[in-house]
Design an enzyme around this catalytic site. Structure first.
Site, PDB file in Angstrom:
ATOM      1  N   GLY A  83      42.336  44.857  36.683  1.00 52.61           N
ATOM      2  CA  GLY A  83      42.535  43.447  37.049  1.00 52.61           C
ATOM      3  C   GLY A  83      43.094  43.305  38.448  1.00 52.61           C
ATOM      4  O   GLY A  83      43.066  44.260  39.230  1.00 52.61           O
ATOM      5  N   ASN A  84      43.582  42.125  38.769  1.00 52.11           N
ATOM      6  CA  ASN A  84      44.241  41.914  40.058  1.00 52.11           C
ATOM      7  C   ASN A  84      45.473  41.040  39.841  1.00 52.11           C
ATOM      8  O   ASN A  84      45.735  40.593  38.730  1.00 52.11           O
ATOM      9  CB  ASN A  84      43.267  41.321  41.081  1.00 52.11           C
ATOM     10  CG  ASN A  84      42.742  39.975  40.640  1.00 52.11           C
ATOM     11  OD1 ASN A  84      43.491  39.018  40.506  1.00 52.11           O
ATOM     12  ND2 ASN A  84      41.438  39.911  40.368  1.00 52.11           N
ATOM     13  N   ARG A  85      46.213  40.777  40.907  1.00 52.05           N
ATOM     14  CA  ARG A  85      47.530  40.160  40.741  1.00 52.05           C
ATOM     15  C   ARG A  85      47.490  38.631  40.736  1.00 52.05           C
ATOM     16  O   ARG A  85      48.526  37.989  40.739  1.00 52.05           O
ATOM     17  CB  ARG A  85      48.454  40.687  41.841  1.00 52.05           C
ATOM     18  CG  ARG A  85      48.872  42.135  41.580  1.00 52.05           C
ATOM     19  CD  ARG A  85      49.425  42.806  42.822  1.00 52.05           C
ATOM     20  NE  ARG A  85      50.276  41.921  43.587  1.00 52.05           N
ATOM     21  CZ  ARG A  85      50.351  41.912  44.909  1.00 52.05           C
ATOM     22  NH1 ARG A  85      49.622  42.729  45.613  1.00 52.05           N
ATOM     23  NH2 ARG A  85      51.161  41.071  45.518  1.00 52.05           N
TER      24      ARG A  85
END
Ligand code: CTP
Length: 407
Positions: A208-210
């Site tokens: 995923g990403n932040r």
């Protein structure tokens, strides 16, 4: 009370007995500052006089598509210049014509030739009002963003009492004022995407990403407050704001499908989601066990959702993208604006403290395809949302001013 000063309102009057109340409505709209153009159907002319409306409105009443000395195309001239078309009273006949897109007279042709908000105020006998066909037609109009001022219960023609009496003129004027007060996105459909996509590796893990989705959710909430009909495609549906339609997604592929479905109907699309650029080529359907030693995951590119929307952008739609950058922020953002056929791009330097992902605050530069540039200080994501929507509305007005593309 919101003034209607300078608002150009076409008052469509159809042939119900309540047409006499439209005389009072016309006067009240003029008193509130509106520039009213009355358009009477042949049915209305059986009930009320053209001269009464001409005298009250300050502009002569129109009754026919033909024989207008000022223009051979009165419906398009009026439709393009209107800020609103208001039909009061609206008979079952015109409600059905609006639903089916039938052009039968000057009023129906004008309604087809405008992009201004449309408001209908039904009035009819109770039996007619309760017909499934009438209710279904109104439901379709509501879904299309038409404002419907429901009738009231009371005395009807012929001494009957029941539901179907035209709403009081004062109530209708308030409804008109509310549409204008609702803001510059009233009647517009806005699609916002939010959050970071998650690309599965196996049955329990993902890449995923932040992105928290906060900026996208702030955009959706602000667009709804400005009167838009909002669809929010988000990876975090549980923290979505109220008053918007929510579509929950997880992967880039799901976001792509949801956007392809929703975008063609949108007036404005704001792509605030952080969509993964790569996803694992293979997804294990079981949990991968750690005793296998090192794990190699091969990634393949995902679809660029925004670029796809830019390539298929319908006429008049405003497309807004984001650019999260760490170097050459404005230069890279301007290149993305161009490459993805956008109208507006929101660039942020995510290497700066307090900016972008996982923060309550943001600091952006909003660039428009026409060369416009607006820089915010470090501020709340709500303030950023307002700046982004201001630029979108400006672009929308430029593209659809009076129903014509001007650039
Ligand atoms: N975007 C998208 N689909 C993707 C990747 C990005 O729709 N697969 C959208 C984002 O929602 C954002 C814009 O494209 O509105 C720019 O995203 P960004 O990650 O800044 O740029 P990329 O085009 O992915 O280019 P790069 O990562 O090389 O900077």
């Amino acid at each position: 009370m919101t003034t209607l000063s300078g608002r150009r309102i076409i008052l469509g009057v159809t042939g119900g007995i309540a047409a006499y109340k439209a005389v009072d409505l016309c006067r009240r709209l003029v008193d509130a500052g509106a520039h009213v153009t009355p358009v009477l159907t042949s049915g209305a002319l059986e009930m009320v006089g053209e001269a009464t409306f001409s005298a009250l409105a300050g502009e002569r009443a129109r009754t026919s598509l033909f024989n207008d000395p000022s223009t051979p195309i009165p419906h398009t001239v009026m439709g393009q210049n209107a800020d609103m078309v208001l039909v009061a009273p609206a008979t079952a006949r015109i409600i059905s014509d609006i639903r089916t897109g039938r052009s039968a007279d000057l009023l129906t042709a004008t309604i087809l030739a405008t992009r201004a908000p449309l408001m209908v105020c039904p009035a009819m006998h109770t039996e007619m009002w309760e017909q499934a066909s009438v209710q279904e037609n109104l439901e379709v109009l509501r879904c299309r963003g038409v404002h419907v001022v429901d009738p009231e219960s009371g005395r009807l023609a012929g001494g009957d009492i029941g539901m179907g009496r035209l709403a009081e003129p004062a109530t209708i004027v308030t409804a008109v004022q509310n549409v204008f007060a609702a803001g510059d996105l009233a009647g517009k459909r806005v699609l916002v995407t939010a959050g970071g996509t998650r690309e599965p590796i196996d049955a329990v893990r993902f890449v995923g990403n932040r992105s928290s989705g906060r900026q996208g959710h702030a955009l959706a909430r602000n667009a709804a407050e400005r009167g838009a009909d909002v669809v929010l495609v988000t990876t975090d549906p549980r923290s979505a704001p109220g008053g918007v339609r929510v579509v929950g997604v997880c992967t880039a592929d799901e976001m792509h499908r949801a956007c392809r479905e929703e975008a063609p109907r949108a007036d404005v699309v704001v792509m605030a989601a952080a969509v993964a650029d790569f996803r694992p080529r293979q997804i294990a359907d079981r949990k991968l066990k750690k005793d296998q030693g090192t794990l190699s995951v091969e990634f393949e590119p995902t679809v660029d959702v925004l670029a796809g929307l830019g390539a298929a952008k319908p006429d008049g739609q405003v497309l807004v993208g984001f650019a999260a950058e760490t170097d050459d922020v404005e230069h890279n953002a301007a290149a993305k604006l161009d490459r993805k056929n956008l109208d507006v791009i929101v660039a942020n330097d995510v290497s700066k403290p307090g900016v972008g992902f996982e923060h309550e605050t943001n600091e952006v530069v909003v660039l428009s395809a026409d060369g416009g540039r607006h820089q915010t200080p470090l501020c709340s994501k709500d303030e950023v949302a307002r700046a982004v929507l201001d630029a979108a509305v400006e672009a929308l007005n430029r593209r659809t001013r009076n129903g014509r593309a001007v650039d």
